[in-house]
Design a protein around this motif. Structure first.
Motif, PDB file in Angstrom:
ATOM      1  N   TYR A 186       0.848  -1.196   0.000  1.00 25.35           N
ATOM      2  CA  TYR A 186       0.000   0.000   0.000  1.00 25.35           C
ATOM      3  C   TYR A 186       0.885   1.248   0.000  1.00 25.35           C
ATOM      4  N   GLN A 187       1.862   1.272   0.918  1.00 23.74           N
ATOM      5  CA  GLN A 187       2.754   2.427   1.029  1.00 23.74           C
ATOM      6  C   GLN A 187       3.521   2.643  -0.275  1.00 23.74           C
ATOM      7  N   GLN A 188       3.976   1.533  -0.893  1.00 25.05           N
ATOM      8  CA  GLN A 188       4.717   1.625  -2.150  1.00 25.05           C
ATOM      9  C   GLN A 188       3.831   2.209  -3.255  1.00 25.05           C
ATOM     10  N   GLN A 189       2.594   1.704  -3.357  1.00 23.11           N
ATOM     11  CA  GLN A 189       1.689   2.182  -4.408  1.00 23.11           C
ATOM     12  C   GLN A 189       1.355   3.654  -4.183  1.00 23.11           C
ATOM     13  N   GLN A 190       1.050   4.013  -2.952  1.00 21.73           N
ATOM     14  CA  GLN A 190       0.733   5.412  -2.651  1.00 21.73           C
ATOM     15  C   GLN A 190       1.913   6.318  -3.002  1.00 21.73           C
ATOM     16  N   SER A 191       3.104   5.897  -2.631  1.00 18.20           N
ATOM     17  CA  SER A 191       4.305   6.677  -2.903  1.00 18.20           C
ATOM     18  C   SER A 191       4.546   6.842  -4.400  1.00 18.20           C
ATOM     19  N   LEU A 192       4.372   5.751  -5.169  1.00 21.72           N
ATOM     20  CA  LEU A 192       4.554   5.820  -6.624  1.00 21.72           C
ATOM     21  C   LEU A 192       3.525   6.752  -7.265  1.00 21.72           C
ATOM     22  N   LEU A 193       2.264   6.656  -6.820  1.00 20.54           N
ATOM     23  CA  LEU A 193       1.223   7.531  -7.362  1.00 20.54           C
ATOM     24  C   LEU A 193       1.531   8.987  -7.043  1.00 20.54           C
ATOM     25  N   GLU A 194       1.894   9.250  -5.785  1.00 16.91           N
ATOM     26  CA  GLU A 194       2.168  10.629  -5.381  1.00 16.91           C
ATOM     27  C   GLU A 194       3.378  11.199  -6.115  1.00 16.91           C
ATOM     28  N   SER A 195       4.355  10.342  -6.439  1.00 17.16           N
ATOM     29  CA  SER A 195       5.533  10.819  -7.169  1.00 17.16           C
ATOM     30  C   SER A 195       5.163  11.243  -8.596  1.00 17.16           C
ATOM     31  N   GLU A 196       3.992  10.777  -9.069  1.00 16.74           N
ATOM     32  CA  GLU A 196       3.495  11.162 -10.394  1.00 16.74           C
ATOM     33  C   GLU A 196       2.458  12.281 -10.316  1.00 16.74           C
ATOM     34  N   GLY A 197       2.231  12.793  -9.098  1.00 18.46           N
ATOM     35  CA  GLY A 197       1.298  13.895  -8.928  1.00 18.46           C
ATOM     36  C   GLY A 197      -0.131  13.479  -8.634  1.00 18.46           C
ATOM     37  N   VAL A 198      -0.368  12.179  -8.444  1.00 21.69           N
ATOM     38  CA  VAL A 198      -1.715  11.690  -8.099  1.00 21.69           C
ATOM     39  C   VAL A 198      -1.836  11.720  -6.584  1.00 21.69           C
ATOM     40  N   THR A 199      -2.769  12.525  -6.084  1.00 17.68           N
ATOM     41  CA  THR A 199      -2.914  12.642  -4.641  1.00 17.68           C
ATOM     42  C   THR A 199      -4.074  11.793  -4.135  1.00 17.68           C
ATOM     43  N   LEU A 200      -3.918  11.319  -2.912  1.00 21.72           N
ATOM     44  CA  LEU A 200      -4.985  10.580  -2.239  1.00 21.72           C
ATOM     45  C   LEU A 200      -5.517  11.471  -1.130  1.00 21.72           C
ATOM     46  N   LEU A 201      -6.822  11.613  -1.075  1.00 20.89           N
ATOM     47  CA  LEU A 201      -7.462  12.381  -0.022  1.00 20.89           C
ATOM     48  C   LEU A 201      -8.331  11.417   0.765  1.00 20.89           C
ATOM     49  N   ASN A 202      -8.046  11.268   2.043  1.00 19.15           N
ATOM     50  CA  ASN A 202      -8.746  10.288   2.878  1.00 19.15           C
ATOM     51  C   ASN A 202      -8.681   8.893   2.255  1.00 19.15           C
ATOM     52  N   GLY A 203      -7.527   8.560   1.696  1.00 18.27           N
ATOM     53  CA  GLY A 203      -7.322   7.225   1.135  1.00 18.27           C
ATOM     54  C   GLY A 203      -7.919   7.002  -0.239  1.00 18.27           C
ATOM     55  N   LYS A 204      -8.423   8.070  -0.856  1.00 20.08           N
ATOM     56  CA  LYS A 204      -9.062   7.926  -2.171  1.00 20.08           C
ATOM     57  C   LYS A 204      -8.421   8.822  -3.221  1.00 20.08           C
ATOM     58  N   VAL A 205      -8.396   8.286  -4.442  1.00 18.19           N
ATOM     59  CA  VAL A 205      -7.962   9.065  -5.603  1.00 18.19           C
ATOM     60  C   VAL A 205      -9.219   9.668  -6.222  1.00 18.19           C
ATOM     61  N   ASN A 206      -9.173  10.923  -6.596  1.00 14.53           N
ATOM     62  CA  ASN A 206     -10.301  11.567  -7.265  1.00 14.53           C
ATOM     63  C   ASN A 206     -10.341  11.055  -8.713  1.00 14.53           C
ATOM     64  N   LEU A 207     -11.248  10.117  -8.984  1.00 16.94           N
ATOM     65  CA  LEU A 207     -11.326   9.513 -10.314  1.00 16.94           C
ATOM     66  C   LEU A 207     -11.709  10.532 -11.382  1.00 16.94           C
ATOM     67  N   LYS A 208     -12.514  11.522 -11.022  1.00 13.71           N
ATOM     68  CA  LYS A 208     -12.889  12.552 -12.009  1.00 13.71           C
ATOM     69  C   LYS A 208     -11.655  13.295 -12.507  1.00 13.71           C
ATOM     70  N   LEU A 209     -10.685  13.431 -11.622  1.00  9.44           N
ATOM     71  CA  LEU A 209      -9.478  14.190 -11.924  1.00  9.44           C
ATOM     72  C   LEU A 209      -8.382  13.345 -12.597  1.00  9.44           C
ATOM     73  N   TYR A 210      -8.215  12.113 -12.133  1.00 13.30           N
ATOM     74  CA  TYR A 210      -7.042  11.317 -12.531  1.00 13.30           C
ATOM     75  C   TYR A 210      -7.338  10.095 -13.402  1.00 13.30           C
ATOM     76  N   GLN A 211      -8.611   9.747 -13.575  1.00 14.23           N
ATOM     77  CA  GLN A 211      -8.915   8.521 -14.328  1.00 14.23           C
ATOM     78  C   GLN A 211      -8.652   8.688 -15.816  1.00 14.23           C
ATOM     79  N   TRP A 212      -7.921   7.744 -16.381  1.00 16.35           N
ATOM     80  CA  TRP A 212      -7.600   7.737 -17.804  1.00 16.35           C
ATOM     81  C   TRP A 212      -8.728   7.049 -18.551  1.00 16.35           C
ATOM     82  N   ASN A 213      -9.151   7.618 -19.673  1.00 16.68           N
ATOM     83  CA  ASN A 213     -10.273   7.034 -20.426  1.00 16.68           C
ATOM     84  C   ASN A 213      -9.804   6.214 -21.630  1.00 16.68           C
ATOM     85  N   GLY A 214      -8.501   6.022 -21.750  1.00 18.61           N
ATOM     86  CA  GLY A 214      -8.008   5.178 -22.833  1.00 18.61           C
ATOM     87  C   GLY A 214      -7.579   5.919 -24.068  1.00 18.61           C
ATOM     88  N   GLU A 215      -7.683   7.231 -24.045  1.00 21.74           N
ATOM     89  CA  GLU A 215      -7.321   7.990 -25.258  1.00 21.74           C
ATOM     90  C   GLU A 215      -6.041   8.774 -25.077  1.00 21.74           C
TER      91      GLU A 215
END
Length: 104
Positions: free
Chosen positions: A75-104
């Protein structure tokens, strides 16, 4: 039940997820043409060859959360890798509206 895709199908899509974005397990299954196979996707990711370099950390659950137990090293490794790419977790959640990739 046998999945209608191979691990390499998942790896191919996984490799395309841009830095700073995430997809859900179910979304990855859908992209591989196999809706409903989110758990199979999870199992494929668990078996990634070590040192593959594939961005497994960009895959989260449908609630926008990391699926590993919160206190675990993975968990710590995944959180750290995401945060190093600028993806933040708020209360343990990623804002999917902000960070979710739609495949394009």
């Amino acid at each position: 039940m046998h999945a209608p895709f191979s691990p390499s199908d998942i790896w191919f899509i996984l490799a395309k997820i841009p830095e700073g974005n995430v997809v859900t397990y179910g979304q990855l299954a859908n992209m591989a043409g196999a809706p409903g196979y989110a758990r199979v996707v999870g199992n494929i990711l668990k078996q990634l060859p070590s040192g593959s370099g594939l961005p497994w950390h960009r895959v989260i659950n449908s609630k926008g959360q990391i699926s590993f137990p919160e206190a675990s090293a993975k968990y710590q490794q995944q959180q750290s890798l995401l945060e190093s790419e600028g993806v933040t977790l708020l209360n343990g959640k990623v804002n999917l509206k902000l960070y979710q990739w739609n495949g394009e």
